[in-house]
Design an enzyme around this catalytic site. Structure first.
Site, mmCIF file in Angstrom:
data_model
loop_
_atom_site.group_PDB
_atom_site.id
_atom_site.type_symbol
_atom_site.label_atom_id
_atom_site.label_comp_id
_atom_site.label_asym_id
_atom_site.label_seq_id
_atom_site.Cartn_x
_atom_site.Cartn_y
_atom_site.Cartn_z
ATOM 1 N N HIS A 253 0.799 -1.238 0.000
ATOM 2 C CA HIS A 253 0.000 0.000 0.000
ATOM 3 C C HIS A 253 0.831 1.287 0.000
ATOM 4 C CE1 HIS A 253 0.674 -0.331 4.400
ATOM 5 N NE2 HIS A 253 0.574 0.994 4.393
HETATM 6 C C1 UD1 Z 1 -2.306 5.567 5.659
HETATM 7 C C2 UD1 Z 1 -1.028 6.113 6.279
HETATM 8 C C3 UD1 Z 1 0.073 5.078 6.203
HETATM 9 C C4 UD1 Z 1 -0.379 3.758 6.812
HETATM 10 C C5 UD1 Z 1 -1.685 3.313 6.182
HETATM 11 C C6 UD1 Z 1 -2.206 2.109 6.926
HETATM 12 C C7 UD1 Z 1 -0.584 8.536 6.106
HETATM 13 C C8 UD1 Z 1 0.199 9.570 5.397
HETATM 14 N N1 UD1 Z 1 -0.546 7.311 5.577
HETATM 15 O O1 UD1 Z 1 -2.037 5.341 4.292
HETATM 16 O O2 UD1 Z 1 1.196 5.521 6.938
HETATM 17 O O3 UD1 Z 1 0.616 2.781 6.596
HETATM 18 O O4 UD1 Z 1 -2.662 4.368 6.301
HETATM 19 O O5 UD1 Z 1 -3.147 1.398 6.175
HETATM 20 O O6 UD1 Z 1 -1.202 8.818 7.091
HETATM 21 N N2 UD1 Z 1 -9.354 4.789 1.290
HETATM 22 C C9 UD1 Z 1 -10.589 4.172 1.209
HETATM 23 N N3 UD1 Z 1 -11.205 3.810 2.374
HETATM 24 C C10 UD1 Z 1 -10.673 4.032 3.588
HETATM 25 C C11 UD1 Z 1 -9.415 4.658 3.662
HETATM 26 C C12 UD1 Z 1 -8.772 5.038 2.511
HETATM 27 O O7 UD1 Z 1 -11.128 3.959 0.126
HETATM 28 O O8 UD1 Z 1 -11.290 3.653 4.612
HETATM 29 C C13 UD1 Z 1 -8.664 5.138 0.026
HETATM 30 C C14 UD1 Z 1 -8.950 6.544 -0.472
HETATM 31 O O9 UD1 Z 1 -8.977 6.499 -1.874
HETATM 32 C C15 UD1 Z 1 -7.733 7.316 -0.009
HETATM 33 C C16 UD1 Z 1 -6.630 6.280 -0.077
HETATM 34 O O10 UD1 Z 1 -7.250 5.056 0.266
HETATM 35 O O11 UD1 Z 1 -7.460 8.429 -0.810
HETATM 36 C C17 UD1 Z 1 -5.453 6.543 0.842
HETATM 37 O O12 UD1 Z 1 -5.897 6.698 2.193
HETATM 38 P P1 UD1 Z 1 -5.008 7.561 3.233
HETATM 39 O O13 UD1 Z 1 -5.605 7.472 4.575
HETATM 40 O O14 UD1 Z 1 -4.771 8.925 2.689
HETATM 41 O O15 UD1 Z 1 -3.606 6.857 3.200
HETATM 42 P P2 UD1 Z 1 -3.221 5.324 3.246
HETATM 43 O O16 UD1 Z 1 -2.612 4.945 1.970
HETATM 44 O O17 UD1 Z 1 -4.373 4.539 3.752
HETATM 45 N N1 UDP Z 2 -4.174 -6.094 8.673
HETATM 46 C C1 UDP Z 2 -5.457 -6.633 8.729
HETATM 47 N N2 UDP Z 2 -6.079 -6.949 7.552
HETATM 48 C C2 UDP Z 2 -5.500 -6.771 6.329
HETATM 49 C C3 UDP Z 2 -4.188 -6.216 6.284
HETATM 50 C C4 UDP Z 2 -3.560 -5.879 7.479
HETATM 51 O O1 UDP Z 2 -6.014 -6.832 9.813
HETATM 52 O O2 UDP Z 2 -6.139 -7.085 5.305
HETATM 53 C C5 UDP Z 2 -3.513 -5.693 9.934
HETATM 54 C C6 UDP Z 2 -2.124 -6.244 10.168
HETATM 55 O O3 UDP Z 2 -2.162 -7.517 10.778
HETATM 56 C C7 UDP Z 2 -1.517 -5.197 11.093
HETATM 57 C C8 UDP Z 2 -2.122 -3.902 10.568
HETATM 58 O O4 UDP Z 2 -3.305 -4.292 9.854
HETATM 59 O O5 UDP Z 2 -1.964 -5.415 12.430
HETATM 60 C C9 UDP Z 2 -1.149 -3.201 9.649
HETATM 61 O O6 UDP Z 2 -1.788 -2.176 8.973
HETATM 62 P P1 UDP Z 2 -1.224 -1.548 7.639
HETATM 63 O O7 UDP Z 2 -0.379 -2.523 6.935
HETATM 64 O O8 UDP Z 2 -2.402 -0.983 6.925
HETATM 65 O O9 UDP Z 2 -0.412 -0.292 8.171
HETATM 66 P P2 UDP Z 2 1.121 -0.044 8.517
HETATM 67 O O10 UDP Z 2 1.501 -0.978 9.610
HETATM 68 O O11 UDP Z 2 1.922 -0.232 7.274
HETATM 69 O O12 UDP Z 2 1.157 1.383 8.926
#
Ligand code: UD1
Ligand code: UDP
Length: 415
Positions: A253
């Site tokens: 991601h």
């Molecule tokens: C965010 C965090 C990242 C973390 C990740 C965990 C920042 C800068 N990034 O990244 O550090 O590792 O979360 O998963 O804070 N979207 C949906 N539904 C949701 C959430 C997001 O559709 O519930 C889509 C939207 O198109 C959105 C995109 O995902 O624009 C990115 O979401 P965003 O929260 O901006 O960043 P992540 O890539 O999720």
């Molecule tokens: N995770 C989950 N379902 C998924 C993918 C990840 O429950 O489909 C859990 C994973 O076990 C961990 C957390 O989500 O506990 C990690 O989140 P993510 O990878 O989105 O964020 P990051 O750690 O990179 O910030």
């Protein structure tokens, strides 16, 4: 529920977040800071009011064990939980409240998606009135996401002590948005809760006070320990038909990988790899959007693309996997704890202990190296070691620190 719907909703039992009226007469914090010795008072006998902020999926595993402990001791603690709404899909947020039995948030800010500045600004303006009304003794911010930084800044601007859970991690890569969040959050935090030795070195090098650093261990691993029996019983449906111990679990991601041409190459490599080992790929919404935008699809019944799955299903998958391929931060740690081989598709990691002690191998931001995974697995010898204090007791240590911290008190005389 859609993002737009959530942005304007208040759930039953929740405060109204951004709409909370600002208490004009609310006393400001004293201008003292937690690390200023002359400003501190002896530990207080009154209940400590702790306000925690979550916003994204990984924040929930990190705060769950702390919230549970605080709420188990109502005579000592009052706990207020704020959800910024940065993640809002059921399978990115609500499912974890149910599975990890986290109490519903008291305030939901409805921040939603947007640019970094939009998310940070919306969180700060939504949170400020909540903080002024709640007047917490300390604010806890887990992780390194935009919600983390915004909350730390909002609290710090009101001179409310901030505790950063997962302090001191550094990738030394400022192109990674989380790196800015880590640096700035630590810079304004008074209690720095760390879970790896290099975190202390990083913080000291940046000028943090030794007294502010607390090696508590890993609260995300507390959650894993607490859920282990349910994970062991899980029968992950997304791997139905695949032999346990045979398949690769994939999560990707990071913008550096999924918001550019490397994603297409990764998908092509995974399709080829599935001829050697089945692949289960729960797709993050950012990645799903990028795949749809570029018309990327997979073919074959040995590679399975599914929506993000819940915690028990996901850890059920990981603990039965032959290996994991990821760019997630938290998953590098969970695979280390479970001693499941992990390949990280990034050039660097802010969690080097997962490489030096754990099961993690940095492949680089190089999708062509996915093809090396079968040979690397065949050659793999060394067993992972679990880093110190990743023992299921980290939240207890956080709560001990909170109990004994010399927090400055409100000083209405200065209002
Ligand atoms: C965010 C965090 C990242 C973390 C990740 C965990 C920042 C800068 N990034 O990244 O550090 O590792 O979360 O998963 O804070 N979207 C949906 N539904 C949701 C959430 C997001 O559709 O519930 C889509 C939207 O198109 C959105 C995109 O995902 O624009 C990115 O979401 P965003 O929260 O901006 O960043 P992540 O890539 O999720
Ligand atoms: N995770 C989950 N379902 C998924 C993918 C990840 O429950 O489909 C859990 C994973 O076990 C961990 C957390 O989500 O506990 C990690 O989140 P993510 O990878 O989105 O964020 P990051 O750690 O990179 O910030």
């Amino acid at each position: 529920m859609t993002e737009a719907a959530l942005a304007t909703s208040t759930r039953p039992g929740m405060g109204d977040g951004a709409g909370t009226s600002m208490t004009a007469g609310a006393p400001p914090r004293s201008t003292t800071c937690l690390t200023t010795p002359q400003a501190t008072l002896p530990p207080m006998s009154k209940r400590l009011k702790v306000l925690s902020i979550v916003g994204t999926r990984p924040n929930l595993m990190k705060i769950a064990p702390i919230a549970a402990l605080l709420e188990r001791r109502p005579e000592d603690f009052e706990h207020v939980l704020v959800h910024t709404g940065q993640h809002y899909d059921y399978e990115m947020s609500q499912i974890f409240f149910q599975e990890l039995q986290i109490t519903e948030p008291d305030h939901y800010l409805g921040v939603g998606s947007g640019s970094h500045s939009q998310q940070i600004a919306r969180t700060m303006t939504g949170l400020e009135p909540v903080l002024l009304e709640a007047q917490p003794d300390v604010v806890l911010v887990p992780g390194d996401v935009n919600s983390t930084l915004a909350a730390a800044l909002a609290a710090s601007k009101l001179l409310i002590p901030v505790g950063h859970v997962e302090a001191g991690l550094r990738s030394f890569d400022r192109t990674m948005p989380e790196e800015t969040n880590r640096l700035l959050t630590d810079a304004v935090s008074d209690l720095l809760f760390i879970h790896s030795p290099e975190a202390r070195e990083n913080l000291i090098r940046e000028g943090a006070s030794e007294d502010a650093i607390h090696d508590v261990g890993n609260t995300m691993i507390d959650t894993l320990v607490a859920m282990q029996a349910r994970i062991a019983e899980a029968e992950p449906v997304s791997a139905d038909g695949f032999e346990p111990g045979s398949y690769l679990v994939v999560t990707l991601h990071r913008p550096a990988l999924v918001d550019g041409p490397k994603l297409a190459e990764a998908v092509a490599q995974l399709t080829s790899l599935s001829e050697h080992m089945p692949v289960v790929f729960p797709v993050h919404p950012r990645t799903r959007a990028a795949m749809e935008a570029h018309g990327l699809a997979v073919s074959g019944d040995r590679i399975r693309i599914v929506d993000p799955v819940g915690y028990i299903e996901f850890l059920g998958l990981v603990s039965r996997a032959r290996a994991v391929l990821t760019d997630s931060g938290g998953i590098q740690e969970e695979t280390t704890f479970l001693n499941v081989p992990c390949f990280t598709l990034r050039d660097n990691t802010e969690r080097p202990v997962t490489v030096t002690l754990g099961s993690n191998v940095l492949l680089g931001l190089a999708p062509e190296r996915i093809a090396e995974i079968p040979d690397a697995l065949a050659a793999r010898g060394q067993l992972a070691t679990v880093p110190p204090r990743w023992d299921g007791r980290a939240a207890d240590r956080v709560v001990d620190v909170l109990t004994n911290a010399e927090l400055p008190t409100w000083t209405p005389a200065l209002a």
